[in-house]
Design an enzyme around this catalytic site. Structure first.
Site, short mmCIF file in Angstrom:
data_model
loop_
_atom_site.label_atom_id
_atom_site.label_comp_id
_atom_site.label_asym_id
_atom_site.label_seq_id
_atom_site.Cartn_x
_atom_site.Cartn_y
_atom_site.Cartn_z
CB CYS A 67 4.99 -4.98 -10.74
SG CYS A 67 3.91 -4.01 -10.13
CB CYS A 70 5.81 -4.28 -7.40
SG CYS A 70 3.77 -5.12 -8.06
#
Length: 141
Positions: A67, A70
């Site tokens: 991600c 993230c």
């Protein structure tokens, strides 16, 4: 060895030497993250149970290695963890601990869950540093 090759070799040798010294310094100082990574469901349950009786705020970062947002939030979380030493910051990889992610209804990442006295008091889905900081400020007292 020609002049250009000699300069290139010295440059490579110097940068390799600097990289080695930098790595050695980092390894010897043993940098410790203020964000605790949890790698097993059992470890999470122990951590969660140990904090249920306290009034301390826990920020759980549900994320994934694949991600992009993230990864963008990792240094932000480190900064917040160093600034708010009274708050516990925990990171859970949803691919590593699928059962914990399912238990908390994680459907997209990053998701930050704020827990106090064993109960969810707030959550944030998405990579919004300002909003995360506002929620921490609101619930840490």
């Amino acid at each position: 060895m020609g002049a250009a090759e000699s300069v290139e070799h010295r440059s490579y040798s110097r940068s390799a030497s600097l990289a080695h010294r930098s790595y050695s310094r980092t390894a010897s100082t043993a940098y410790r993250s203020a964000v605790r990574a949890i790698h097993s469901s059992n470890e999470w349950r122990k951590q969660f149970q140990s904090l249920q009786g306290t009034n301390q705020l826990v920020v759980v970062d549900f994320s994934a290695t694949w991600c992009g947002p993230c990864r963008t939030m990792e240094p932000v979380l480190e900064e917040l963890a160093s600034r708010y030493s009274d708050v516990i910051f925990v990171k859970i990889d949803i691919d590593e601990l699928m059962d914990v992610a399912q238990e908390y209804g994680v459907q997209s990442v990053p998701m930050f869950m704020l827990i106090k006295e064993g109960k969810q008091v707030d959550k944030l889905v998405g990579a919004d540093k300002g909003e995360l900081e506002r929620k921490i400020e609101k619930h840490r007292a």
